[in-house]
Design an enzyme around this catalytic site. Sequence first.
Site, PDB file in Angstrom:
ATOM      1  N   ARG A   1       0.826  -1.213   0.000  1.00 53.36           N
ATOM      2  CA  ARG A   1       0.000   0.000   0.000  1.00 53.36           C
ATOM      3  C   ARG A   1       0.851   1.251   0.000  1.00 53.36           C
ATOM      4  O   ARG A   1       0.490   2.268  -0.572  1.00 53.36           O
ATOM      5  CB  ARG A   1      -0.866   0.009   1.261  1.00 53.36           C
ATOM      6  CG  ARG A   1      -2.237  -0.468   0.969  1.00 53.36           C
ATOM      7  CD  ARG A   1      -3.083  -0.372   2.192  1.00 53.36           C
ATOM      8  NE  ARG A   1      -4.049   0.701   2.054  1.00 53.36           N
ATOM      9  CZ  ARG A   1      -5.191   0.742   2.722  1.00 53.36           C
ATOM     10  NH1 ARG A   1      -5.464  -0.210   3.578  1.00 53.36           N
ATOM     11  NH2 ARG A   1      -6.035   1.721   2.562  1.00 53.36           N
TER      12      ARG A   1
ATOM     13  N   HIS B   1       8.391 -24.885  14.307  1.00 54.61           N
ATOM     14  CA  HIS B   1       9.815 -25.231  14.250  1.00 54.61           C
ATOM     15  C   HIS B   1      10.185 -26.447  15.112  1.00 54.61           C
ATOM     16  O   HIS B   1      10.881 -27.351  14.666  1.00 54.61           O
ATOM     17  CB  HIS B   1      10.679 -24.045  14.690  1.00 54.61           C
ATOM     18  CG  HIS B   1      10.352 -22.757  13.978  1.00 54.61           C
ATOM     19  ND1 HIS B   1       9.983 -22.712  12.665  1.00 54.61           N
ATOM     20  CD2 HIS B   1      10.347 -21.469  14.404  1.00 54.61           C
ATOM     21  CE1 HIS B   1       9.772 -21.450  12.313  1.00 54.61           C
ATOM     22  NE2 HIS B   1       9.976 -20.675  13.346  1.00 54.61           N
TER      23      HIS B   1
HETATM   24  C1  BG6 Z   1      10.469 -17.077  14.007  1.00 49.37           C
HETATM   25  C2  BG6 Z   1       9.765 -16.584  15.227  1.00 49.37           C
HETATM   26  O1  BG6 Z   1       9.660 -17.972  13.281  1.00 49.37           O
HETATM   27  O2  BG6 Z   1      11.657 -17.747  14.390  1.00 49.37           O
HETATM   28  C3  BG6 Z   1      10.650 -15.665  16.041  1.00 49.37           C
HETATM   29  O3  BG6 Z   1       8.589 -15.876  14.845  1.00 49.37           O
HETATM   30  C4  BG6 Z   1      11.958 -16.342  16.347  1.00 49.37           C
HETATM   31  O4  BG6 Z   1      10.031 -15.245  17.254  1.00 49.37           O
HETATM   32  C5  BG6 Z   1      12.569 -16.920  15.080  1.00 49.37           C
HETATM   33  O5  BG6 Z   1      12.821 -15.364  16.903  1.00 49.37           O
HETATM   34  C6  BG6 Z   1      13.792 -17.760  15.401  1.00 49.37           C
HETATM   35  O6  BG6 Z   1      14.411 -18.111  14.194  1.00 49.37           O
HETATM   36  P1  BG6 Z   1      15.978 -18.373  14.132  1.00 49.37           P
HETATM   37  O7  BG6 Z   1      16.216 -18.766  12.708  1.00 49.37           O
HETATM   38  O8  BG6 Z   1      16.641 -17.087  14.531  1.00 49.37           O
HETATM   39  O9  BG6 Z   1      16.228 -19.459  15.103  1.00 49.37           O
END
Ligand code: BG6
Length: 493
Positions: free
Chosen positions: A46, A242
């Site tokens: 936007r 994750h």
């Molecule tokens: C993200 C989360 O998916 O993963 C974040 O929303 C988190 O809160 C991040 O900090 C961590 O990812 P990485 O790759 O830094 O371990």
Amino acid sequence: RKPQNHILVIFGASGDLTKRKLIPALADLYHQELLPENFAVLGLGRTELSDEQFRDKMSDGVKEFASKKEREHNDFLDQLYYYSFNTKEGSEYEGFRNRLEELDKEVGSEGNFIFYLATPPSMYPLVPKFLAEQGLNKSDSGFRRLIVEKPFGYDLESAQQLNCDLLKYFHEEQIYRIDHYLGKETVQNLLVTRFSNGIFEPLWNRNFIHHVEVTSSEDIGVGGRGGYYDDSGAMRDMVQNHLLLLTSLVAMEPPTLVNAESIRNEIVKVLQSLRPIPKDKVEDFVIRGQYTESKVRGEDVKGYRQEEGVDPKSRTETFVAMKFFIDNWRWAGVPFYIRTGKMLPTRVTEIVIHFQPTPHHLFSEDKEILRQQNQMVIRIQPDEGLLMKFGMKVPGAGFRVQDVNMDFHYSELGDTYLPSAYERLLLDCMLGDPTLYSRGDAVEAAWKFIDPILKAWKENPCIKVHGYPGGTWGPDVSDDLIEGNMTWRYPCK
Ligand code: BG6
């Protein structure tokens, strides 16, 4: 192999993700000559920006976040374009389609488009519908793909609904759901470690593994994301996606082939075998915590409730530790412990496989020594690598045992370049390979496991949110989850 010519269309291009992750990853791919000959990025949003203004903004992102930031980026930046319109309004999509088709002719991208949803999740059902209204969801000649960022749903019901909404306009094979953990080199290496080494696989089961730990800790708070985070919490932000994904890779059966179907079939089987945690037993299996004000390395740090955008009475968890079981042939009875949190002492993601102790302790009864040995530590980040810990004789009289390390660091591979997760995932989507993307059924299976826990927390205010001072390893009670005389592994910096 280079991808076919195409245009990558990014919805939400004026946002943070585009500048910090997507464009830097594309710049890195460009410098490795992995982008196709005829390629362009069309950023949408936007915010009114000219192509030049968009390039300037993205140039800052590349300089700060790309791995190959020292390179000259002008040629790459020339491939970036911007079109401003209200993406919430279906009636405005015709103008966008015209711009896209014009650019397609200019660039020679042969009608191949990838649509990347880097928008707030409320837009996820809308954009595919509006794209379909313009006939942009399918084509007889070119490819059409859709990348969807997390969060994929807010609970089981909304995830199912979202899958349904997307599948009205795109086929499952066109949908790429991102979990950036699968893009991490060391996460993929888990499969290679397990399935290319005859030493580990025979031991990888309930007969030889005592328990498994998965930790993903961060040493920062929620920063400027308080608004989003307060509505999400660690369970939705990290565990549902994750950490359950890491668990699935540790626990899955060998795939029949190294391809998207076989690997994703095995992942989903693990998720479907997670033993449900009954709503009235949640406190026995799951600990939630929230960081409080404290001093970390001599500095005052805010408590979670004082963060910008966070409700001062918030009960949102910034820490989760949990125990669960995988009810299948390989893992029956083996506890899995997972833990994640913000404002912990260090940033580390690792998996610890604790092998069964010897049946009889011949040399030492020292609990600390017994606890430390017999472990395999898979370091996902930082200092990516693999560590084996076992007992050795201390030279000299008697049979004193000491734990020692056999340690491999990726950094020792010399000039080996570890691509960022987004680099790998974007390239895979361009090549039409969804192996490292989540399939709809896996996302739903993970939600099915998490949903009752979130419901119990919501419905039962007596379930405690334990405070923990920032800079510590979370609430002490999380140690009580671990059976026997074991504790979590506390990785140091
Ligand atoms: C993200 C989360 O998916 O993963 C974040 O929303 C988190 O809160 C991040 O900090 C961590 O990812 P990485 O790759 O830094 O371990």
